[in-house]
Enzyme design. Structure first.
Site, PDB file in Angstrom:
ATOM      1  N   VAL A 260       0.847  -1.201   0.000  1.00 40.20           N
ATOM      2  CA  VAL A 260       0.000   0.000   0.000  1.00 40.20           C
ATOM      3  C   VAL A 260       0.879   1.247   0.000  1.00 40.20           C
ATOM      4  CG1 VAL A 260      -1.653   1.343   1.361  1.00 40.20           C
ATOM      5  CG2 VAL A 260      -1.927  -1.128   1.149  1.00 40.20           C
ATOM      6  N   ALA A 261       1.929   1.199   0.800  1.00 36.80           N
ATOM      7  CA  ALA A 261       2.785   2.371   0.936  1.00 36.80           C
ATOM      8  C   ALA A 261       3.587   2.637  -0.324  1.00 36.80           C
ATOM      9  CB  ALA A 261       3.724   2.182   2.125  1.00 36.80           C
TER      10      ALA A 261
ATOM     11  N   ILE B 149       3.081   1.400  -3.547  1.00 35.05           N
ATOM     12  CA  ILE B 149       2.411   1.520  -4.844  1.00 35.05           C
ATOM     13  C   ILE B 149       1.812   2.922  -4.968  1.00 35.05           C
ATOM     14  CG2 ILE B 149       0.444   0.732  -6.218  1.00 35.05           C
ATOM     15  CD1 ILE B 149       1.055  -2.076  -5.214  1.00 35.05           C
TER      16      ILE B 149
ATOM     17  N   ASP C 120      -5.888  34.640 -34.864  1.00 31.84           N
ATOM     18  CA  ASP C 120      -6.556  35.640 -35.689  1.00 31.84           C
ATOM     19  C   ASP C 120      -5.919  36.990 -35.428  1.00 31.84           C
ATOM     20  OD1 ASP C 120      -8.487  34.093 -36.853  1.00 31.84           O
ATOM     21  OD2 ASP C 120      -9.933  34.368 -35.224  1.00 31.84           O
TER      22      ASP C 120
ATOM     23  N   ASN D 253       2.585   7.199   4.545  1.00 31.78           N
ATOM     24  CA  ASN D 253       2.068   7.291   3.186  1.00 31.78           C
ATOM     25  C   ASN D 253       0.689   7.867   3.086  1.00 31.78           C
ATOM     26  OD1 ASN D 253       3.527   6.151   0.710  1.00 31.78           O
ATOM     27  ND2 ASN D 253       4.315   5.128   2.526  1.00 31.78           N
TER      28      ASN D 253
ATOM     29  N   ASP E 227       2.437  12.280   4.106  1.00 31.82           N
ATOM     30  CA  ASP E 227       2.939  12.471   2.757  1.00 31.82           C
ATOM     31  C   ASP E 227       1.963  13.161   1.816  1.00 31.82           C
ATOM     32  OD1 ASP E 227       5.432  11.823   2.223  1.00 31.82           O
ATOM     33  OD2 ASP E 227       4.958  10.105   0.945  1.00 31.82           O
TER      34      ASP E 227
HETATM   35  P1  ATP Z   1      -9.499  38.044 -38.675  1.00 34.94           P
HETATM   36  O1  ATP Z   1      -9.609  36.817 -39.497  1.00 34.94           O
HETATM   37  O2  ATP Z   1      -8.114  38.322 -38.237  1.00 34.94           O
HETATM   38  O3  ATP Z   1     -10.488  38.139 -37.563  1.00 34.94           O
HETATM   39  P2  ATP Z   1     -11.015  39.793 -40.435  1.00 34.94           P
HETATM   40  O4  ATP Z   1     -11.995  40.424 -39.533  1.00 34.94           O
HETATM   41  O5  ATP Z   1     -10.423  40.651 -41.486  1.00 34.94           O
HETATM   42  O6  ATP Z   1      -9.762  39.231 -39.690  1.00 34.94           O
HETATM   43  P3  ATP Z   1     -13.118  38.321 -41.643  1.00 34.94           P
HETATM   44  O7  ATP Z   1     -14.132  38.745 -40.649  1.00 34.94           O
HETATM   45  O8  ATP Z   1     -13.130  36.947 -42.178  1.00 34.94           O
HETATM   46  O9  ATP Z   1     -11.682  38.526 -41.086  1.00 34.94           O
HETATM   47  O10 ATP Z   1     -13.216  39.342 -42.856  1.00 34.94           O
HETATM   48  C1  ATP Z   1     -12.569  39.095 -44.062  1.00 34.94           C
HETATM   49  C2  ATP Z   1     -12.589  40.325 -44.932  1.00 34.94           C
HETATM   50  O11 ATP Z   1     -13.933  40.649 -45.280  1.00 34.94           O
HETATM   51  C3  ATP Z   1     -12.067  41.571 -44.248  1.00 34.94           C
HETATM   52  O12 ATP Z   1     -10.696  41.711 -44.401  1.00 34.94           O
HETATM   53  C4  ATP Z   1     -12.800  42.676 -44.982  1.00 34.94           C
HETATM   54  O13 ATP Z   1     -12.131  43.006 -46.187  1.00 34.94           O
HETATM   55  C5  ATP Z   1     -14.125  42.049 -45.309  1.00 34.94           C
HETATM   56  N1  ATP Z   1     -15.116  42.423 -44.302  1.00 34.94           N
HETATM   57  C6  ATP Z   1     -15.039  42.281 -42.963  1.00 34.94           C
HETATM   58  N2  ATP Z   1     -16.147  42.691 -42.352  1.00 34.94           N
HETATM   59  C7  ATP Z   1     -16.982  43.105 -43.329  1.00 34.94           C
HETATM   60  C8  ATP Z   1     -18.302  43.627 -43.352  1.00 34.94           C
HETATM   61  N3  ATP Z   1     -18.991  43.797 -42.233  1.00 34.94           N
HETATM   62  N4  ATP Z   1     -18.838  43.944 -44.531  1.00 34.94           N
HETATM   63  C9  ATP Z   1     -18.152  43.736 -45.662  1.00 34.94           C
HETATM   64  N5  ATP Z   1     -16.924  43.254 -45.718  1.00 34.94           N
HETATM   65  C10 ATP Z   1     -16.324  42.932 -44.568  1.00 34.94           C
END
Ligand code: ATP
Length: 862
Positions: A282-283, A285, A329, A697, A701
Site C-alpha cells: 500500500v505504501a 504503490i 486571428d 504514506n 505524505d
Molecule cells: P481576422 O480573421 O483576423 O479576424 P477579419 O476580420 O479581417 O480578420 P473576416 O471577418 O473573415 O476577417 O473578414 C474578411 C474580410 O472581409 C475583411 O478583411 C474585410 O475586407 C471584409 N469584411 C469584414 N467585415 C466586413 C463587413 N462587415 N462587410 C463587408 N466586408 C467585410
C-alpha cells in the site's frame, strides 16, 4: 400543456394559446413562475456521485481491502490496537481524498458553468440575454448563425435558417428549416418547423417558441441513455496509470518475496508478516498519481479562469504546456478591434477622414453607402454591432449625417449577409425610382465584380496598397440598380465602384510583449487573418510576428500545394492573409505533421473543424459563436492573444508542479522500499511496523504532495523550449533522480535504524527508522521545489501550503513520538532527547546532501 395535436401540427394561434405566451414573449413574472414549475433547463446528470459514494470509493482499492481484512484477522488473534490504528489512518486518508475529490469536482463544475451557453429571449417585449438554464416553456428565443439551440421549440420566424442536428439524428448535413404546420406523424429529422435542444444554427436567423426544456426535450429523452459527462483521463494520467501498473507488479513481487523470507526463513508470525507485506505494498504503490494529476490540473484551471482563460477540457491544460505553435486571428485578438476611419478614396483622390464632407457630391454616395450597407447602430446608448461597421456608421454621425433619417429615407428591403468566405455583403434599398443594391467588401474581391477601366483599377489598387502598407484595413464600396428585391449571389456583379474607406485598428498594447514572450519560450506565433496581406503584414511587423526570413502569403497560395509541399512551406510563413476556414485546417495539420503541438484561435461557425483539428482549439468568448466555443478546448473571456500566452505559461507551470508532486511521492516510496530490502537482505529485524508505513504514506505524505502541486508559478518556465510532444513525465533523468534521492533518504533511515538497534534493540531501531523516514520525507518536499538548490534562498519559503504541510506533518509525527499514550498504538519506543536530535540531524542531513547534489549538477541558485 398536453394538446391533442403535436407541436409541429399546431397553428401559430394554437401554439401561443396552448403555451400561454405571445409574440412579445413572456413577462418576467410568468418566466419566474414557470422556472419554479418546470425547473431549470438542464439535463439531469445520470450517475453523479454523492459525497458518501466518493468517500466509500476511497476504500475501493484492492490492497486497502486486503489490508483491512488482514488487520481484522490480526484483531481476532488479539492485536486489537494496531487494527484500530490502521482503520483510523485509512479513514483519515479517505476523508482527505474525499475532500480533494469534492473540491476538484466543484472547481470543474464551476468551469462548466462559466462556459455554459446563453440564450437571447424576449421578456416583456425586450430581447435580453439570459443563461440557457433559465429558459422556460413559452419563451420566445432568437437564433442566429453560430448559436446553440437551448431548448425544443416551434419556429416563429425563419430566414434561411439551417441547423446541425447530428447530436440527435446522426445526420451530419445541416437541416434547412421552414415555417408552417406539418401534418401527420413525422420523424424528428423531418419536423422542419421545429428546432431542438442540442443542435446548432449553422446559417441564417430565426425565432422560436419554446415547447420543452430540460429533460422534456428530445435531447432529454435520449440523455437518459447517455453517460454523465465524466472527464476523460488525460494522456498524462493514462501514461501514469500504465507506469503505476508496471511498478505495482514489481512491488507486489518484492512484497511477496519479503513475506516469504519472513515466514519461511525467519519463522515470523504469518499474520504479522502478511499485514506488513500488504502495508508495504500500500505504501509503495503510487496509486495516488492519477488523482494528484486531476487535483493539480483542476486547481490550475481555477487560476486560468481568473486570468480570462476558461478551460473546457482538462487535457487542454496539459497540452498547453507543450504548445509549440500558436496560430492567432488578427482582428480583435492581436488588435483592439476598435476601428476608426482614417481616410477615404473616391473620385481619384485620397481624402483624410477629418476632411470628409457630405455636401461634396463626389463623396456623398460613398459615405451614404457605407452607412446603409452596415448593420451596426450608433446612438446615445452606445454602439452595437461589428466594430468595422460601427466605424462606418460613426463616420456618418461625426459629420452630421443622421443615421435614422438616412436609413428611413432609403429603407432596406433585403440583404445578402456578410460571410467571411465571400468577404463581402450587399443590401437592397428602396429609392423613389427603383431599387438600389449597395455592396461592401474586401477590395480585391469587389474590384473583380466592378465594371472599371484598367486605368482606374490601377489607381484604386495603388490607393489600396498605400493604405494597407500603413496597416490600415480597407473596404471597397459599390452599387448597382436591381429590378427585383429577390437578389442572389449572381447579382453581386457588374457593380459601379464608389470608392474605398481605410480604417485603423491599432494592435493591443500587450500583444507585442506577448509575442516576444512566445518567441523566447520557443513557441512560433503565426497570424491567420481574413484581412488583406499588406495590412496584415504591416501589423504583424509592428508586433513582432513577421520577422526577418519569414514571409506573409495569401491563403490561395497554399491551394496549389500538396500536403507534403505545405509541410515544407509552413515554417517560412508567419502571416496568412485572406484565409478561409479550410486553409486553417490545412495549416494546423501541416504543423502537426511536423511534430508540433498547435493552438489555433477561431470564432465563426466555419471555424469549428479547425478548432477541433488543433491540439488546443481556442474560441473567442466575446465575439465567438457557441459553435466555436463548443468545439474549443479553451475559451478566452477577453479575446486577447496575450491571454493565450499567459495560459501557456500556466500550463507549463501546472505541468512542472505535477512533476514535483510525482517526484516527491515516488522518491519517498523508493526510500521506504530500499530500506526494507536492505534489512531483508542483511537479515536484520523489520525496520518498520505496518502502521508506520501507513502513517507516512497516507497522512504525512499527502499534504506536501498536494502543496507541491500548488507551487507558485514562475516566469522561468517561459525561458525553456516547449516540452516535446511525445515526451512523458517519466524520462530517464526523472527516474534516475527519483532513485538517487530515494537512496539518499534511505541512507539516513538505515543509519538511524542501526543506531537504534545498537542502543535499544528492534523496537527502538524501528522507531528511529520510522521517525527519520517520516521527517526526511517532509524535508524532501523542499528538495522537490526545484532542480536547483533552494536552501538559503527565498524560494525555500515561497510556498505557504508546503510550509503548512511541513508543520502539520511535524506536529503529527511529534504527537505519535512524544505523547506516551500513543506509543503503544503506533508501536513506537520512548526516545531520549539525544535520539530525537539524531533523527532531526539525519533527516535534515538528507536534505542537505540532496541540495548539495543539486548544486553540483544544476548550478548554485534556484
Ligand atoms: P481576422 O480573421 O483576423 O479576424 P477579419 O476580420 O479581417 O480578420 P473576416 O471577418 O473573415 O476577417 O473578414 C474578411 C474580410 O472581409 C475583411 O478583411 C474585410 O475586407 C471584409 N469584411 C469584414 N467585415 C466586413 C463587413 N462587415 N462587410 C463587408 N466586408 C467585410
Amino acid at each position: 400543456m398536453e394538446g391533442k395535436k403535436e407541436f409541429w401540427q399546431r397553428s401559430r394561434v394554437e401554439l401561443f394559446r396552448d403555451l400561454e405566451s405571445s409574440e412579445s414573449g413572456l413577462t418576467a413574472d410568468q418566466a419566474a413562475r414557470r422556472l419554479e414549475q418546470y425547473g431549470p433547463n438542464e439535463l439531469r446528470e445520470e450517475g453523479r456521485k454523492s459525497v458518501a459514494r466518493i468517500f466509500l470509493e476511497q476504500y475501493a482499492d484492492f490492497l486497502v481491502i486486503i489490508l483491512i481484512l488482514a488487520a481484522a484477522v490480526s484483531a481476532v488473534l488479539g492485536d486489537v490496537e494496531s487494527t484500530i490504528v490502521i482503520l483510523v489512518v485509512i479513514t483519515m486518508n479517505a476523508i482527505l481524498g474525499t475532500v480533494q475529490t469534492v473540491k476538484a469536482t466543484a472547481s470543474l463544475d464551476s468551469l462548466r458553468q462559466m462556459s455554459a451557453p446563453t440564450a437571447k429571449v424576449l421578456r416583456d417585449g425586450h430581447l435580453i440575454q439570459i443563461p440557457g438554464r433559465d429558459v422556460v416553456p413559452g419563451d420566445v428565443v432568437a437564433l442566429e448563425a453560430g448559436d446553440a439551440v437551448c431548448a425544443d421549440g416551434r419556429l416563429l420566424e425563419c430566414a434561411s435558417l439551417k441547423c446541425a442536428e447530428s447530436a440527435l439524428t446522426g445526420e451530419s448535413l445541416p437541416v434547412e428549416k421552414e415555417l408552417g404546420e406539418i401534418a401527420g406523424e413525422v420523424p424528428l429529422g423531418d419536423r422542419k418547423n421545429m428546432v431542438f435542444s442540442g443542435s446548432f444554427v449553422t446559417y441564417g436567423r430565426g425565432q422560436f417558441l419554446v415547447t420543452g426544456t430540460g429533460m422534456q426535450t428530445e435531447m432529454g429523452k435520449i440523455a437518459a441513455l447517455l453517460k454523465s459527462t465524466e472527464e476523460k483521463k488525460t494522456p498524462l494520467q493514462v501514461s501514469l496509470d500504465q507506469f503505476g501498473r508496471k511498478l505495482s507488479i514489481g512491488i507486489l513481487i518484492i512484497c511477496a518475496a519479503i513475506f516469504a523470507v519472513s515466514v519461511f526463513l525467519r519463522k515470523e508470525d504469518v499474520v504479522n508478516a502478511f499485514v506488513f507485506a500488504v502495508a508495504l505494498a500500500v505504501a509503495a504503490i503510487p496509486e495516488a498519481l492519477s488523482s494528484i494529476v486531476t487535483i493539480v490540473l483542476s486547481f490550475g484551471t481555477q487560476k486560468m479562469a481568473r486570468e480570462n482563460a476558461i478551460i473546457r477540457k482538462l487535457q487542454a491544460v496539459e497540452g498547453l504546456g507543450s504548445v509549440s505553435v500558436i496560430c492567432s486571428d488578427k482582428t480583435g485578438t492581436l488588435t483592439q478591434n476598435k476601428m476608426t476611419v482614417k481616410a477615404l478614396y473616391t473620385g481619384g483622390k485620397i481624402i483624410r477622414a477629418e476632411e470628409a464632407d457630405f455636401r461634396d457630391p463626389v463623396q456623398e454616395p460613398l459615405l451614404r453607402t457605407a452607412l446603409l450597407c452596415s448593420d451596426a447602430t450608433v446612438d446615445e446608448h452606445g454602439e452595437v454591432g461589428d466594430p468595422t461597421e460601427t466605424a462606418l456608421v460613426r463616420l456618418g454621425e461625426d459629420y452630421g449625417f443622421d443615421e435614422l433619417a438616412t436609413r428611413s429615407k432609403w429603407p432596406r428591403i433585403t440583404e445578402i449577409p456578410f460571410d467571411s468566405d465571400r468577404k463581402m455583403m450587399s443590401t437592397v434599398h428602396q429609392l423613389s425610382g427603383g431599387l438600389l443594391m449597395a455592396t461592401k467588401g474586401a477590395v480585391d474581391v469587389l474590384l473583380d465584380r466592378c465594371v472599371i477601366s484598367d486605368e482606374e483599377r490601377a489607381q484604386v489598387e495603388a490607393a489600396n496598397e498605400r493604405f494597407s502598407s500603413q496597416g490600415l484595413r480597407v473596404l471597397a464600396f459599390a452599387c448597382r440598380t436591381v429590378t427585383s428585391p429577390a437578389v442572389s449571389l449572381a447579382d453581386e456583379n457588374g457593380l459601379t465602384l464608389l470608392g474605398l474607406i481605410a480604417m485603423m485598428d491599432p494592435p493591443r498594447p500587450e500583444s507585442k510583449k506577448a509575442v516576444a514572450e512566445c518567441i523566447a519560450a520557443g513557441i512560433r506565433p503565426i497570424m491567420i487573418t481574413g484581412d488583406h496581406k499588406v495590412t496584415a503584414a504591416a501589423i504583424a511587423k509592428e508586433i513582432g510576428i513577421l520577422t526577418e526570413g519569414t514571409e506573409a502569403v495569401e491563403g490561395a497560395v497554399i491551394d496549389k500545394m500538396s500536403d507534403e509541399e505545405l509541410q515544407a512551406f509552413v515554417p517560412k510563413v508567419s502571416v496568412y492573409a485572406r484565409v478561409s476556414p479550410e486553409h486553417k485546417i490545412r495549416i494546423v495539420r501541416a504543423w502537426q505533421e511536423r511534430g508540433s503541438l498547435v493552438a489555433m484561435t477561431g470564432d465563426g461557425v466555419n471555424d469549428a473543424p479547425a478548432l477541433k483539428q488543433a491540439d488546443i482549439g481556442v474560441a473567442m468568448g466575446v465575439t465567438g459563436t457557441e459553435v466555436a466555443k463548443d468545439a474549443a478546448g479553451m475559451v478566452l473571456t477577453d479575446d486577447n492573444f496575450a491571454t493565450i500566452v499567459q495560459a501557456v505559461k500556466n500550463g507549463r507551470n501546472v505541468y512542472a508542479n505535477i512533476k514535483r508532486s510525482i517526484q516527491f511521492l515516488l522518491s519517498g516510496n523508493a526510500a521506504a522500499i530500499i530500506t526494507v530490502l536492505y534489512a531483508s537482505l542483511l537479515a536484520l529485524p523489520v525496520p518498520f511496523a505496518a502502521v508506520h508505513l501507513l502513517f507516512i504514506n497516507l497522512l504525512t505524505d499527502s499534504l506536501p504532495a498536494i502543496a507541491l502541486g500548488l507551487e507558485p508559478h514562475t516566469d522561468a518556465v517561459m525561458r525553456e523550449k516547449p516540452r516535446p510532444r511525445e515526451e512523458g513525465i517519466l524520462t530517464r533523468d526523472f527516474l534516475t533522480s527519483v532513485v538517487v534521492e530515494g537512496a539518499v533518504i534511505a541512507a539516513a533511515v538505515i543509519t538511524a535504524f542501526h543506531l537504534g538497534l545498537s542502543a535499544g534493540g528492534a523496537a527502538l531501531g524501528s522507531t528511529m527508522a520510522f521517525a527519520t523516514l517520516c521527517l526526511s520525507r517532509l524535508f524532501h518536499g523542499f528538495d522537490c521545489k526545484s532542480a536547483r538548490p533552494v536552501l538559503l534562498t527565498r524560494r525555500f519559503w515561497d510556498n505557504r501550503f508546503l510550509l503548512g504541510a511541513f508543520a502539520v506533518g511535524v506536529v503529527l509525527l511529534g504527537a505519535v513520538l512524544l505523547i506516551p499514550p500513543l506509543e503503544p498504538l503506533f508501536q513506537v519506543a520512548a526516545l531520549s532527547a539525544g535520539q530525537v536530535g539524531i533523527i532531526v540531524g539525519l533527516s535534515f542531513g538528507s536534505m542537505l546532501v540532496i541540495q548539495l547534489l543539486k548544486a553540483l549538477l544544476h548550478g548554485k541558485r534556484a
